[in-house]
Design an enzyme around this catalytic site. Structure first.
Site, PDB file in Angstrom:
ATOM      1  N   TRP A  40      47.163  40.338  34.690  1.00 23.99           N
ATOM      2  CA  TRP A  40      45.985  41.068  34.233  1.00 23.99           C
ATOM      3  C   TRP A  40      45.948  40.995  32.699  1.00 23.99           C
ATOM      4  CZ3 TRP A  40      45.996  45.522  31.098  1.00 23.99           C
ATOM      5  CH2 TRP A  40      44.710  46.003  30.813  1.00 23.99           C
ATOM      6  N   ASP A  99      30.924  50.837  34.683  1.00 26.81           N
ATOM      7  CA  ASP A  99      31.463  51.729  35.719  1.00 26.81           C
ATOM      8  C   ASP A  99      31.243  53.214  35.399  1.00 26.81           C
ATOM      9  OD1 ASP A  99      32.926  52.756  37.756  1.00 26.81           O
ATOM     10  OD2 ASP A  99      34.811  51.767  37.236  1.00 26.81           O
ATOM     11  N   LYS A 142      26.690  43.120  36.919  1.00 27.36           N
ATOM     12  CA  LYS A 142      28.099  42.730  36.774  1.00 27.36           C
ATOM     13  C   LYS A 142      28.782  43.152  38.070  1.00 27.36           C
ATOM     14  CE  LYS A 142      32.175  43.895  33.928  1.00 27.36           C
ATOM     15  NZ  LYS A 142      32.588  44.707  32.768  1.00 27.36           N
ATOM     16  N   ASP A 149      31.965  43.561  40.078  1.00 28.59           N
ATOM     17  CA  ASP A 149      33.395  43.681  39.797  1.00 28.59           C
ATOM     18  C   ASP A 149      34.196  43.737  41.100  1.00 28.59           C
ATOM     19  OD1 ASP A 149      35.704  44.066  38.325  1.00 28.59           O
ATOM     20  OD2 ASP A 149      34.995  45.860  37.285  1.00 28.59           O
ATOM     21  N   ASN A 202      38.173  45.190  41.811  1.00 26.59           N
ATOM     22  CA  ASN A 202      39.318  45.657  41.038  1.00 26.59           C
ATOM     23  C   ASN A 202      40.642  45.817  41.764  1.00 26.59           C
ATOM     24  OD1 ASN A 202      38.600  46.064  38.188  1.00 26.59           O
ATOM     25  ND2 ASN A 202      36.922  47.218  39.090  1.00 26.59           N
ATOM     26  N   CYS A 224      33.160  39.257  38.137  1.00 24.83           N
ATOM     27  CA  CYS A 224      34.250  39.871  37.385  1.00 24.83           C
ATOM     28  C   CYS A 224      35.269  40.324  38.415  1.00 24.83           C
ATOM     29  CB  CYS A 224      33.681  41.077  36.630  1.00 24.83           C
ATOM     30  SG  CYS A 224      34.903  42.148  35.869  1.00 24.83           S
ATOM     31  N   ASP A 247      39.914  41.225  30.710  1.00 18.72           N
ATOM     32  CA  ASP A 247      39.745  42.538  30.085  1.00 18.72           C
ATOM     33  C   ASP A 247      40.349  42.563  28.694  1.00 18.72           C
ATOM     34  OD1 ASP A 247      38.289  43.701  32.033  1.00 18.72           O
ATOM     35  OD2 ASP A 247      39.968  44.700  33.023  1.00 18.72           O
TER      36      ASP A 247
HETATM   37  C1  DGJ Z   1      37.299  45.922  35.254  1.00 20.22           C
HETATM   38  C2  DGJ Z   1      36.385  45.097  34.413  1.00 20.22           C
HETATM   39  O1  DGJ Z   1      36.983  43.907  34.062  1.00 20.22           O
HETATM   40  C3  DGJ Z   1      35.989  45.902  33.174  1.00 20.22           C
HETATM   41  O2  DGJ Z   1      35.213  45.120  32.337  1.00 20.22           O
HETATM   42  C4  DGJ Z   1      35.279  47.143  33.598  1.00 20.22           C
HETATM   43  O3  DGJ Z   1      34.057  46.802  34.203  1.00 20.22           O
HETATM   44  C5  DGJ Z   1      36.146  47.932  34.557  1.00 20.22           C
HETATM   45  N1  DGJ Z   1      36.639  47.142  35.634  1.00 20.22           N
HETATM   46  C6  DGJ Z   1      35.376  49.105  35.115  1.00 20.22           C
HETATM   47  O4  DGJ Z   1      36.079  49.773  36.077  1.00 20.22           O
END
Ligand code: DGJ
Length: 726
Positions: free
Chosen positions: A198, A366, A475, A477, A479, A525, A547
């Site tokens: 990361w 977010d 965007k 995402d 995560n 993303c 990030d």
């Molecule tokens: C991970 C993304 O890479 C960030 O740019 C941001 O959008 C966060 N998540 C938000 O939770």
């Protein structure tokens, strides 16, 4: 050009402008690999088969069949018959036996390139592509396997994929269906790949190939921060300009394996495809399975040539967005400015200041939905939090538009928070194994996108938001990575399909989004750049790179990313200092130059910038408008790497007609008693005359002798040098 079959020698030759790929049909109807490399002008290259050397298998030599299978250069090797190297194909029948033998049956050559159902893939019309289908059959199982290859008329690219159809009477279980295999003699190869973490994605790694198997792989459910679905075998002398490169890049966003194996005979097998770990696909009679596509590039002019070939392929035959060849709106994203702590007033303040400086779009990141005020809740509750966004989304967007700006929004459609209304209603929508605690990551679970009702349910919520206001950009995402793999909708013998079905579900949702909102600018993303891959590029013209927005950290990340993917796709923003990820302080100008090698935008609280920094923003925006056409459409040349020299980084973009170029130079570390550096430029026309800093030079002088770049006092100083034909 294109593809030819020589009836006499029983050899297929797949030609691109500068490369040839050869496959032969051996006596016993095996497909054997003959050659991949520089373009050949001779059609009969069957002598490469070693048919006169034992244990080559004429039908009379059945007693040595095992030895033959274990050393012959197989075009698509199977498990179970005698080739002990890594197989590309493994199938289990209902009785539990694992073996197959693919015998060549026939071929078809057609103009153009068929689409792959449900999968992203490169595309091209009848003028730009030719496709070869090699039909094989396993007679015992009734399996029909098609090896599909496409050549591109103007690019040194060959794509490969595999289609499997069950024409037998019983189901079979596909345990491995890799998409490409390349057998050849070793030439002292080294392997180059991209590894990371990361905030440290896609760092270039190069290492020798030893005996045995070395692989780069992900079984995290996505291509991942850590490993990347690209690798290349390179000869030891390889640099940006010289050396031979055999590259494979997977057009896929889930689990993958990229492996090189060197065996007892010093031969090399390079394979790529869906990772077999956790993969089993039940194929009923009449059903078909399509393996995702692998892109192959051969270059005998080093890595630079490979890079530019891939960039051209992806810019002309993969990314479909209407934005691909357009200047993207310069955006400001509120993530690093506010994280979860914002309301409509804060966003409007940012927008007002941003628009006065020339920024064109506000992206609300977010935290705008459900009751989300940290990463603990609300994923799945895709309705606006009116406590935060008073007056609602429509009003906010209209207010932003009044300032002359567009509006974009962040979503994470693949996820569900245990603390969400959606989870209360549909706990079974999360990927999980009954009776076992589901592993949380960032306090969230992954939605089971193998199920149509889940895809539809989530998609409809998000579509409703997008229809409720004038939203120009999304965007998307993702995560967390996948764990506790189980779907309540799949029977026991199909649980092995979940990883791949999940990826197909993501593709289905993104396809629908593009069909329903054709003007939308989509940026993918994944916790930064964990899913920056060719599969996602089919849906979005840009992907958030990392990030980590620190200008120095970004040098290695963007160098590794641009090794494979066009710079027009690299999401890159200017952020504040000390940098939020590493605490480093770099000049505002350098941050701008580094972000300019990508989509360019800002991710900071612009209301708090100093007067001087705001002036820099104006200057950077003017530069973006001046240079973006060139950067987006031009050829990329890597001149020097801080990773290698520990001192400076440099890259260049040259227009296709070679009349304009930009050279970027970052002096990462100042040196005591330093002299100016001479940097040899690349890509210019040696006989054109160019102006640099008001002085004229012949292209050849700049190419062979170079430009002098003065040493600077202080770290992290950068320069953008304009080169223009006189
Ligand atoms: C991970 C993304 O890479 C960030 O740019 C941001 O959008 C966060 N998540 C938000 O939770």
């Amino acid at each position: 050009m294109g593809i030819v079959f020589n009836e006499k020698s029983k050899v297929f030759l797949l030609n691109t402008p500068n490369t040839t790929y050869g496959v032969a049909i051996a006596d016993d109807q095996y497909l054997l690999h003959l050659y991949y490399g520089k373009r050949l002008e001779e059609e009969d290259i069957r002598y490469l088969l070693r048919e006169d050397e034992p244990p080559f298998l004429p039908s009379s030599n059945l007693r040595e069949k095992n030895s033959f299978l274990d050393c012959a250069p197989m075009e698509y090797p199977e498990t179970g018959m005698g080739d002990y190297r890594e197989s590309a194909f493994c199938v289990r029948n209902v009785e539990g036996y694992r073996a197959s033998e693919l015998i060549y049956e026939g071929y078809e050559i057609q103009k153009g390139k068929p689409a792959l159902e449900g999968l992203p893939a490169t595309w091209g019309d009848e003028k730009s592509c030719t496709t070869l289908k090699l039909f094989c059959i396993d007679k015992v199982l009734g399996l029909h396997v098609v090896l599909m290859y496409t050549t591109f008329e103007k690019l040194d690219v060959i794509t490969r994929t595999v289609l499997v159809e069950n024409k037998g009477k019983q189901s079979v279980y596909l345990e491995k269906v890799l998409s490409a295999c390349l057998d050849m003699d070793d030439r002292g190869f080294e392997v180059m790949g991209l590894f990371g973490s990361w905030a440290r994605e896609r760092h270039i790694q190069r290492m020798p190939v030893g005996y045995g198997r070395q692989n780069i792989a992900s079984f995290k459910g996505e291509s991942s921060h850590q490993e990347h679905p690209f690798f290349a075998l390179i000869t030891p002398e390889t640099t940006q300009e010289v050396g031979e490169v055999y590259a494979m890049n997977f057009v896929y966003s889930g689990n993958f394996i990229a492996q090189v194996e060197k065996n007892q005979f010093d031969s090399i097998r390079m394979t790529m495809g869906i990772h077999p770990e956790g993969f089993t696909w039940k194929l009923e009679p009449g059903e078909c399975f399509t393996a995702p596509e692998v892109v192959l590039v051969y270059s005998d002019e080093g890595l630079g040539r490979m890079t530019r070939t891939l960039h051209d392929l992806y810019r002309n035959h993969l990314i479909r967005s209407p934005y691909l060849h357009k200047k993207r709106p310069i955006l400001i994203n509120n993530w690093e400015a506010t994280y979860f702590d914002f309301d409509e007033k804060k966003l409007l303040d940012i927008a007002e200041e941003a628009s006065s400086l020339g920024i064109e779009m506000l992206v609300m990141d977010d935290g705008w939905f459900g009751h989300r005020s940290s990463d603990d809740s609300s994923l799945g509750d895709w309705f606006v939090n009116e406590k935060k966004i008073k007056g609602g989304l429509h009003k906010l967007v209209e207010d932003v538009k009044k300032m002359g700006m567009k509006f974009g929004i962040w979503v994470e459609p693949e996820m569900i928070s245990p603390d969400s209304e959606l989870y209360q209603k549909h706990p079974d929508w999360a990927i999980q194994i009954p009776g076992r605690e589901t592993t949380q990551s960032r306090a969230q679970y992954v939605l089971d996108l193998s199920r149509d009702e889940v895809v539809d349910g989530v998609y409809e919520m998000i579509a409703k938001v997008l229809k409720s206001a004038d939203i120009s950009y999304v965007k998307w995402d993702m995560n967390r990575q996948l764990t506790t793999i189980g779907s309540s909708a799949l029977p026991a013998d199909r649980q092995g399909e979940l990883y791949h079905r999940y990826v197909l579900g993501v593709y289905k949702m993104q396809e629908r989004l593009l069909q329903d909102f054709p003007d939308l600018l989509l940026e993918n993303c994944s916790g930064g750049g964990a899913r920056f891959d060719a599969g996602m590029l089919y849906y979005s013209p840009q992907i958030w790179c990392s990030d980590d927005t620190d200008a120095v950290e970004r040098l290695a990340i963007q160098e590794g990313t641009a090794l494979v993917y066009p710079v027009s796709a690299m999401g890159a923003h200017v952020s504040v200092c000390p940098n939020h990820t590493v605490g480093r302080i770099t000049p505002f100008e350098t941050r701008g130059h580094v972000a300019m090698l990508g989509t360019f935008g800002y991710e900071l609280d612009i209301t708090k910038l100093s007067k001087e920094d705001k002036e820099q923003v104006r200057k950077q925006i003017a530069e973006y408008h001046r240079y973006n056409d060139l950067i987006r459409e031009g050829d990329y040349y890597r001149l020097a790497s801080y990773r290698e020299n520990g001192y400076y980084d440099s890259w260049m973009i040259v227009s296709k007609n070679k009349t304009k170029a930009l050279l970027f130079f970052v002096q990462v570390k100042a040196r005591a008693n330093a002299k100016s550096r001479v940097v040899r430029v690349r890509g210019l026309n040696p006989s054109m005359r160019y102006r640099v800093y008001g002085r004229e030079y012949l292209g050849s002088t700049l190419l062979y002798a170079g430009i002098r770049i003065p040493a600077e006092f202080g770290d992290f100083k950068s320069k953008l040098i304009e080169i223009e034909e006189v």
